[in-house]
Design a protein around this motif. Structure first.
Motif, PDB file in Angstrom:
ATOM      1  N   GLU A  95       0.831  -1.202   0.000  1.00  0.00           N
ATOM      2  CA  GLU A  95       0.000   0.000   0.000  1.00  0.00           C
ATOM      3  C   GLU A  95       0.868   1.254   0.000  1.00  0.00           C
ATOM      4  OE1 GLU A  95      -3.461   2.442   0.125  1.00  0.00           O
ATOM      5  OE2 GLU A  95      -2.913   0.458  -0.648  1.00  0.00           O
ATOM      6  N   GLY A  96       1.970   1.210   0.751  1.00  0.00           N
ATOM      7  CA  GLY A  96       2.892   2.341   0.725  1.00  0.00           C
ATOM      8  C   GLY A  96       3.466   2.573  -0.661  1.00  0.00           C
ATOM      9  N   ALA A  97       3.808   1.487  -1.355  1.00  0.00           N
ATOM     10  CA  ALA A  97       4.343   1.606  -2.718  1.00  0.00           C
ATOM     11  C   ALA A  97       3.294   2.174  -3.663  1.00  0.00           C
ATOM     12  CB  ALA A  97       4.813   0.233  -3.206  1.00  0.00           C
ATOM     13  N   ARG A  98       2.047   1.756  -3.482  1.00  0.00           N
ATOM     14  CA  ARG A  98       0.975   2.284  -4.330  1.00  0.00           C
ATOM     15  C   ARG A  98       0.794   3.778  -4.115  1.00  0.00           C
ATOM     16  NH1 ARG A  98      -3.892   4.042  -4.258  1.00  0.00           N
ATOM     17  NH2 ARG A  98      -4.068   3.857  -1.991  1.00  0.00           N
ATOM     18  N   VAL A  99       0.776   4.187  -2.841  1.00  0.00           N
ATOM     19  CA  VAL A  99       0.596   5.611  -2.523  1.00  0.00           C
ATOM     20  C   VAL A  99       1.767   6.433  -3.065  1.00  0.00           C
ATOM     21  CG1 VAL A  99       0.507   7.281  -0.629  1.00  0.00           C
ATOM     22  CG2 VAL A  99      -0.815   5.161  -0.485  1.00  0.00           C
ATOM     23  N   LEU A 100       2.976   5.947  -2.846  1.00  0.00           N
ATOM     24  CA  LEU A 100       4.147   6.686  -3.326  1.00  0.00           C
ATOM     25  C   LEU A 100       4.174   6.775  -4.848  1.00  0.00           C
ATOM     26  CD1 LEU A 100       7.296   5.692  -1.215  1.00  0.00           C
ATOM     27  CD2 LEU A 100       6.185   7.914  -1.375  1.00  0.00           C
ATOM     28  N   SER A 101       3.744   5.721  -5.533  1.00  0.00           N
ATOM     29  CA  SER A 101       3.748   5.730  -6.995  1.00  0.00           C
ATOM     30  C   SER A 101       2.822   6.796  -7.556  1.00  0.00           C
ATOM     31  CB  SER A 101       3.326   4.361  -7.537  1.00  0.00           C
ATOM     32  OG  SER A 101       4.235   3.354  -7.142  1.00  0.00           O
ATOM     33  N   ALA A 102       1.728   7.056  -6.836  1.00  0.00           N
ATOM     34  CA  ALA A 102       0.768   8.052  -7.303  1.00  0.00           C
ATOM     35  C   ALA A 102       1.311   9.468  -7.174  1.00  0.00           C
ATOM     36  CB  ALA A 102      -0.536   7.916  -6.528  1.00  0.00           C
ATOM     37  N   CYS A 103       2.178   9.697  -6.181  1.00  0.00           N
ATOM     38  CA  CYS A 103       2.725  11.040  -5.967  1.00  0.00           C
ATOM     39  C   CYS A 103       4.102  10.928  -5.322  1.00  0.00           C
ATOM     40  CB  CYS A 103       1.772  11.846  -5.096  1.00  0.00           C
ATOM     41  SG  CYS A 103       2.224  13.599  -4.954  1.00  0.00           S
ATOM     42  N   PRO A 104       5.092  10.482  -6.069  1.00  0.00           N
ATOM     43  CA  PRO A 104       6.407  10.228  -5.478  1.00  0.00           C
ATOM     44  C   PRO A 104       7.182  11.500  -5.162  1.00  0.00           C
ATOM     45  CG  PRO A 104       6.494   9.887  -7.854  1.00  0.00           C
ATOM     46  CD  PRO A 104       5.051  10.163  -7.510  1.00  0.00           C
ATOM     47  N   ASP A 105       7.921  11.451  -4.059  1.00  0.00           N
ATOM     48  CA  ASP A 105       8.899  12.490  -3.748  1.00  0.00           C
ATOM     49  C   ASP A 105      10.175  12.090  -4.482  1.00  0.00           C
ATOM     50  OD1 ASP A 105      10.829  14.157  -2.751  1.00  0.00           O
ATOM     51  OD2 ASP A 105      10.239  13.946  -0.652  1.00  0.00           O
ATOM     52  N   LYS A 106      10.300  12.534  -5.708  1.00  0.00           N
ATOM     53  CA  LYS A 106      11.344  11.986  -6.580  1.00  0.00           C
ATOM     54  C   LYS A 106      12.750  12.281  -6.083  1.00  0.00           C
ATOM     55  CE  LYS A 106       8.672  11.398 -10.771  1.00  0.00           C
ATOM     56  NZ  LYS A 106       8.665  11.490 -12.246  1.00  0.00           N
ATOM     57  N   ASP A 107      12.968  13.434  -5.497  1.00  0.00           N
ATOM     58  CA  ASP A 107      14.314  13.744  -5.012  1.00  0.00           C
ATOM     59  C   ASP A 107      14.730  12.786  -3.899  1.00  0.00           C
ATOM     60  OD1 ASP A 107      14.567  15.825  -6.796  1.00  0.00           O
ATOM     61  OD2 ASP A 107      13.966  17.370  -5.366  1.00  0.00           O
ATOM     62  N   ALA A 108      13.847  12.583  -2.925  1.00  0.00           N
ATOM     63  CA  ALA A 108      14.165  11.701  -1.804  1.00  0.00           C
ATOM     64  C   ALA A 108      14.310  10.260  -2.271  1.00  0.00           C
ATOM     65  CB  ALA A 108      13.092  11.801  -0.728  1.00  0.00           C
ATOM     66  N   LEU A 109      13.413   9.825  -3.149  1.00  0.00           N
ATOM     67  CA  LEU A 109      13.470   8.452  -3.623  1.00  0.00           C
ATOM     68  C   LEU A 109      14.680   8.201  -4.517  1.00  0.00           C
ATOM     69  CD1 LEU A 109       9.676   7.887  -4.349  1.00  0.00           C
ATOM     70  CD2 LEU A 109      11.047   6.799  -2.565  1.00  0.00           C
ATOM     71  N   LEU A 142      14.228   1.928   2.986  1.00  0.00           N
ATOM     72  CA  LEU A 142      13.151   1.804   2.009  1.00  0.00           C
ATOM     73  C   LEU A 142      11.862   1.347   2.686  1.00  0.00           C
ATOM     74  CD1 LEU A 142      11.900   1.772  -0.776  1.00  0.00           C
ATOM     75  CD2 LEU A 142      12.789  -0.555  -1.090  1.00  0.00           C
ATOM     76  N   HIS A 143      11.949   0.336   3.530  1.00  0.00           N
ATOM     77  CA  HIS A 143      10.736  -0.164   4.182  1.00  0.00           C
ATOM     78  C   HIS A 143      10.073   0.922   5.027  1.00  0.00           C
ATOM     79  CE1 HIS A 143      11.050  -4.266   2.819  1.00  0.00           C
ATOM     80  NE2 HIS A 143      12.326  -4.281   3.158  1.00  0.00           N
ATOM     81  N   LEU A 144      10.871   1.706   5.732  1.00  0.00           N
ATOM     82  CA  LEU A 144      10.301   2.771   6.555  1.00  0.00           C
ATOM     83  C   LEU A 144       9.728   3.896   5.694  1.00  0.00           C
ATOM     84  CD1 LEU A 144      12.958   2.854   9.416  1.00  0.00           C
ATOM     85  CD2 LEU A 144      10.669   1.837   9.455  1.00  0.00           C
ATOM     86  N   ALA A 145      10.324   4.140   4.535  1.00  0.00           N
ATOM     87  CA  ALA A 145       9.769   5.139   3.613  1.00  0.00           C
ATOM     88  C   ALA A 145       8.405   4.692   3.111  1.00  0.00           C
ATOM     89  CB  ALA A 145      10.727   5.354   2.439  1.00  0.00           C
ATOM     90  N   LEU A 146       8.264   3.397   2.826  1.00  0.00           N
ATOM     91  CA  LEU A 146       6.968   2.876   2.387  1.00  0.00           C
ATOM     92  C   LEU A 146       5.940   2.998   3.504  1.00  0.00           C
ATOM     93  CD1 LEU A 146       8.170  -0.332   0.486  1.00  0.00           C
ATOM     94  CD2 LEU A 146       7.421   1.835  -0.526  1.00  0.00           C
ATOM     95  N   ALA A 147       6.356   2.720   4.726  1.00  0.00           N
ATOM     96  CA  ALA A 147       5.436   2.836   5.865  1.00  0.00           C
ATOM     97  C   ALA A 147       5.025   4.283   6.088  1.00  0.00           C
ATOM     98  CB  ALA A 147       6.094   2.271   7.124  1.00  0.00           C
ATOM     99  N   ASP A 148       5.984   5.201   6.000  1.00  0.00           N
ATOM    100  CA  ASP A 148       5.687   6.620   6.205  1.00  0.00           C
ATOM    101  C   ASP A 148       4.708   7.147   5.162  1.00  0.00           C
ATOM    102  OD1 ASP A 148       7.330   6.704   8.402  1.00  0.00           O
ATOM    103  OD2 ASP A 148       9.032   7.591   7.344  1.00  0.00           O
ATOM    104  N   ALA A 149       4.762   6.567   3.962  1.00  0.00           N
ATOM    105  CA  ALA A 149       3.887   7.032   2.885  1.00  0.00           C
ATOM    106  C   ALA A 149       2.417   6.823   3.207  1.00  0.00           C
ATOM    107  CB  ALA A 149       4.231   6.306   1.578  1.00  0.00           C
ATOM    108  N   LEU A 150       2.122   5.901   4.109  1.00  0.00           N
ATOM    109  CA  LEU A 150       0.728   5.631   4.457  1.00  0.00           C
ATOM    110  C   LEU A 150       0.091   6.811   5.184  1.00  0.00           C
ATOM    111  CD1 LEU A 150       1.095   1.941   5.693  1.00  0.00           C
ATOM    112  CD2 LEU A 150       0.261   2.731   3.465  1.00  0.00           C
ATOM    113  N   GLY A 151       0.901   7.573   5.921  1.00  0.00           N
ATOM    114  CA  GLY A 151       0.374   8.732   6.628  1.00  0.00           C
ATOM    115  C   GLY A 151      -0.705   8.382   7.627  1.00  0.00           C
ATOM    116  N   ASN A 152      -0.593   7.199   8.216  1.00  0.00           N
ATOM    117  CA  ASN A 152      -1.626   6.691   9.121  1.00  0.00           C
ATOM    118  C   ASN A 152      -0.982   6.368  10.461  1.00  0.00           C
ATOM    119  OD1 ASN A 152      -3.371   4.912  10.553  1.00  0.00           O
ATOM    120  ND2 ASN A 152      -4.379   4.311   8.649  1.00  0.00           N
ATOM    121  N   PRO A 153      -1.280   7.139  11.511  1.00  0.00           N
ATOM    122  CA  PRO A 153      -0.621   6.913  12.803  1.00  0.00           C
ATOM    123  C   PRO A 153      -0.913   5.543  13.408  1.00  0.00           C
ATOM    124  CG  PRO A 153      -2.398   8.505  13.022  1.00  0.00           C
ATOM    125  CD  PRO A 153      -2.197   8.293  11.566  1.00  0.00           C
ATOM    126  N   LEU A 154      -2.106   5.006  13.152  1.00  0.00           N
ATOM    127  CA  LEU A 154      -2.426   3.672  13.667  1.00  0.00           C
ATOM    128  C   LEU A 154      -1.589   2.618  12.950  1.00  0.00           C
ATOM    129  CD1 LEU A 154      -6.324   3.885  13.986  1.00  0.00           C
ATOM    130  CD2 LEU A 154      -4.604   4.158  15.782  1.00  0.00           C
TER     131      LEU A 154
END
Length: 227
Positions: A95-109, A142-154
């Motif tokens: 899900e994180g990869a899907r969210v990031l793909s829709a609006c990637p932070d290209k510089d950071a990635l 990378l794994h933490l970047a995918l998790a952060d992309a969810l933007g969901n504290p729970l």
């Protein structure tokens, strides 16, 4: 008992939990090891009551199992446990990869991609203990970047607890140099798909990474991982 004293007890228990967790994350207390409460009191430096509360907290997040009259059993690297922990990470990473793909932070990635590429190049030249540690750090970035992309504290709390479980499990076996290059290749495929905005390809690349990880552990794949 006064509210003030109760608050202090909770704070001390939280501190004891963090101390216990550090013992686990440093590998001082290892996966599959049985320890006594008395031993944890000695190792952590905290009194009995807070340590008991810390152990209960650790059990609630899946780090240990309390066995009455026997002790505290640290999470064991059984096939079911390994599969469950990495499967959970994969579901959230997809899900994180899907969210990031829709609006990637290209510089950071792109910067993260370059870090992976450097590790891969150095691995071809020769693998050292320092490079192994660097590879693990880059891997988790990378794994933490995918998790952060969810933007969901729970979701972040669930992911953080699972991160701790996986770290304890990983410390139960020696690092295998031959896994570094395949892991970097798997991560690069995820990053390339995300950077190109290819959502389905990014999610599939995450599943393929799970497949590679479980093969490294010698664990059978769940059906969805090979879909």
């Amino acid at each position: 008992m006064s509210p003030r004293k109760n608050t202090g007890d909770l704070l001390l228990a939280d501190q004891a939990f963090l101390a216990f967790k550090q013992l686990l994350l440093r590998g001082d207390v290892r996966a599959g090891q049985m320890v006594s409460i008395a031993e944890l009191v000695e190792r952590s430096g905290y009194p009995l009551a807070p340590v008991r509360e810390a152990v209960k907290h650790a059990e609630s997040v899946g780090l240990v199992q309390i066995l009455p009259k026997r002790g505290v059993l640290v999470i064991e690297p059984t096939p079911d446990t390994i599969r469950a922990c990495f499967h959970l990470r994969c579901m959230m990473d997809q899900e994180g990869a899907r969210v990031l793909s829709a609006c990637p932070d290209k510089d950071a990635l792109q910067a993260l991609r370059e870090e992976h590429a450097v590790v891969r190049i150095r691995a071809e030249e020769g693998i050292t203990p320092q490079l192994q540690r660097q590879a693990m750090e880059v891997d988790w970035k990378l794994h933490l970047a995918l998790a952060d992309a969810l933007g969901n504290p729970l979701a972040a709390r669930v992911y953080a607890s699972n991160h701790d479980r996986i770290t304890v499990l990983q410390l139960s076996r020696r690092l295998l140099p031959e896994r570094i290059i395949p892991a970097m290749d798997e991560h690069l495929r995820i990053l390339d798909a995300v950077l190109q905005g290819r959502e389905e390809a990014a999610m599939q690349a995450v599943r393929l990474h799970l497949a590679g990880t479980l093969r490294w552990w010698g664990v059978d794949l769940p059906e969805f991982a090979v879909a």
